[in-house]
Design an enzyme around this catalytic site. Structure first.
Site, PDB file in Angstrom:
ATOM      1  N   GLY A  84       0.796  -1.215   0.000  1.00 34.86           N
ATOM      2  CA  GLY A  84       0.000   0.000   0.000  1.00 34.86           C
ATOM      3  C   GLY A  84       0.830   1.266   0.000  1.00 34.86           C
ATOM      4  O   GLY A  84       2.058   1.259  -0.089  1.00 34.86           O
ATOM      5  N   THR A  87      -0.514   6.007   4.923  1.00 37.59           N
ATOM      6  CA  THR A  87      -1.682   6.049   5.783  1.00 37.59           C
ATOM      7  C   THR A  87      -1.339   6.758   7.091  1.00 37.59           C
ATOM      8  O   THR A  87      -0.170   7.031   7.390  1.00 37.59           O
ATOM      9  CB  THR A  87      -2.250   4.654   6.059  1.00 37.59           C
ATOM     10  OG1 THR A  87      -3.555   4.774   6.634  1.00 37.59           O
ATOM     11  CG2 THR A  87      -1.364   3.859   7.002  1.00 37.59           C
ATOM     12  N   TYR A  88      -2.381   7.051   7.845  1.00 40.96           N
ATOM     13  CA  TYR A  88      -2.245   7.741   9.137  1.00 40.96           C
ATOM     14  C   TYR A  88      -2.870   6.872  10.210  1.00 40.96           C
ATOM     15  O   TYR A  88      -3.951   6.306  10.026  1.00 40.96           O
ATOM     16  CB  TYR A  88      -2.954   9.094   9.078  1.00 40.96           C
ATOM     17  CG  TYR A  88      -3.124   9.745  10.441  1.00 40.96           C
ATOM     18  CD1 TYR A  88      -2.080  10.441  11.049  1.00 40.96           C
ATOM     19  CD2 TYR A  88      -4.337   9.653  11.128  1.00 40.96           C
ATOM     20  CE1 TYR A  88      -2.230  11.019  12.302  1.00 40.96           C
ATOM     21  CE2 TYR A  88      -4.501  10.234  12.377  1.00 40.96           C
ATOM     22  CZ  TYR A  88      -3.448  10.911  12.961  1.00 40.96           C
ATOM     23  OH  TYR A  88      -3.599  11.479  14.209  1.00 40.96           O
ATOM     24  N   ILE A 165      -6.473  -1.139   4.852  1.00 43.87           N
ATOM     25  CA  ILE A 165      -5.802  -2.433   4.936  1.00 43.87           C
ATOM     26  C   ILE A 165      -4.413  -2.323   4.313  1.00 43.87           C
ATOM     27  O   ILE A 165      -4.255  -1.750   3.235  1.00 43.87           O
ATOM     28  CB  ILE A 165      -6.599  -3.524   4.201  1.00 43.87           C
ATOM     29  CG1 ILE A 165      -7.962  -3.742   4.862  1.00 43.87           C
ATOM     30  CG2 ILE A 165      -5.818  -4.850   4.170  1.00 43.87           C
ATOM     31  CD1 ILE A 165      -8.879  -4.661   4.081  1.00 43.87           C
ATOM     32  N   GLY A 166      -3.431  -2.871   5.002  1.00 44.67           N
ATOM     33  CA  GLY A 166      -2.086  -2.990   4.447  1.00 44.67           C
ATOM     34  C   GLY A 166      -1.433  -4.202   5.071  1.00 44.67           C
ATOM     35  O   GLY A 166      -1.392  -4.309   6.304  1.00 44.67           O
ATOM     36  N   GLY A 177      -1.999  -5.374   9.011  1.00 42.04           N
ATOM     37  CA  GLY A 177      -3.408  -5.727   9.086  1.00 42.04           C
ATOM     38  C   GLY A 177      -4.318  -4.590   8.678  1.00 42.04           C
ATOM     39  O   GLY A 177      -4.226  -4.082   7.565  1.00 42.04           O
ATOM     40  N   CYS A 195      -3.846   6.616   1.430  1.00 40.74           N
ATOM     41  CA  CYS A 195      -3.702   5.470   0.531  1.00 40.74           C
ATOM     42  C   CYS A 195      -3.565   5.899  -0.921  1.00 40.74           C
ATOM     43  O   CYS A 195      -3.879   5.143  -1.848  1.00 40.74           O
ATOM     44  CB  CYS A 195      -4.877   4.498   0.699  1.00 40.74           C
ATOM     45  SG  CYS A 195      -5.024   3.856   2.382  1.00 40.74           S
TER      46      CYS A 195
END
Length: 254
Positions: A84, A87-88, A165-166, A177, A195
């Protein structure tokens, strides 16, 4: 396979609020131990202190805040081995890190990612929210125009991501997860292009319903869902908020 009585044991641990890097190191130790059959399947549930994380496909231009400004806000930065983009993570977000051996009968990456999305869909349904999928976009999505019901992708008027999700899978043992937005400060997502998707929004259980359930409550209510989706026999949630993160301290070594 849906969950059933007598499934493979899954040890569930609540870690409380933790910085990202120490958890990442502990995850890696768990993966190594799981690959060598020194521990069983384990589910870590927690919330993170504010952090921006980059996956293997991340573009640095998707981090919108300069380093000095990010540090001034107390937001950490971490490059990870998960799939991915950017993300935060922050307080109010339920993070789930399943360390599962997918052998022998679940060796399917797409299925695993789909199962994580299904878990999040079923969790938010407990709070009156309908959620689903968007083609070509990983994660769990809602329609802010009809939050109580997922109308289907073609009928969605105002889609927004409620769960990201990653994952990383090595020798069929899972790492990383999902992150489900329960009641985080959504302004944290203004630091990034979440993302890598610039044209769709981000939302949370709290933003959609006005409810702010405690994360420990959400974590406990998620366990029967993990059981059903992964065919597991999940332990009662163990509270390790104040414990050291090690195999020995958490009595995980076989």
């Amino acid at each position: 396979m849906d969950g059933q009585s007598g499934g493979r044991p899954l040890t569930a641990i609540w870690l409380g609020r933790r910085r990202y890097e120490p958890v990442h190191r502990f995850m890696q130790s768990l993966v190594d131990a799981r690959q060598n059959d020194r521990v069983g399947d384990t589910l870590l549930l927690l919330e993170h202190e504010p952090v921006v994380t980059l996956g293997r496909a991340a573009k640095h231009e998707h981090v919108l805040l300069p380093e000095a400004a990010r540090r001034a806000r107390g937001v950490e930065f971490a490059e990870t081995g998960r799939g991915g983009d950017v993300t935060y993570h922050g307080p109010g977000q339920l993070v789930a890190y399943p360390i599962l051996d997918l052998k022998p009968d679940r060796c399917d990456v797409r299925r695993y990612v789909s199962d994580l999305a299904r878990v999040m869909e079923e969790i938010v349904r407990l709070y009156g929210i309908g959620a689903g999928r968007l083609s070509g976009k990983i994660g769990t999505w809602v329609d802010r125009a009809s939050p109580g019901e997922w109308p289907g992708e073609s009928e969605t008027r105002d889609p927004a991501k409620i769960g990201a999700i990653g994952v990383r899978i090595s020798r069929w043992v899972t790492m990383h997860g999902f992150a489900l937005n329960v009641a985080p400060d959504l302004s944290g997502f203004d630091l990034i292009v979440p993302c890598g998707i610039a044209d769709l929004g981000v939302t949370s259980v709290a933003a959609l319903t006005g409810q702010e359930p405690a994360l420990t409550e959400v974590a406990r209510r998620s366990l029967p869902i993990f059981e059903r989706v992964f065919g597991a026999a999940t332990s009662p949630l163990r509270d390790a908020t104040h414990q050291e993160m090690s195999l020995e301290a958490l009595e995980l070594s076989a």
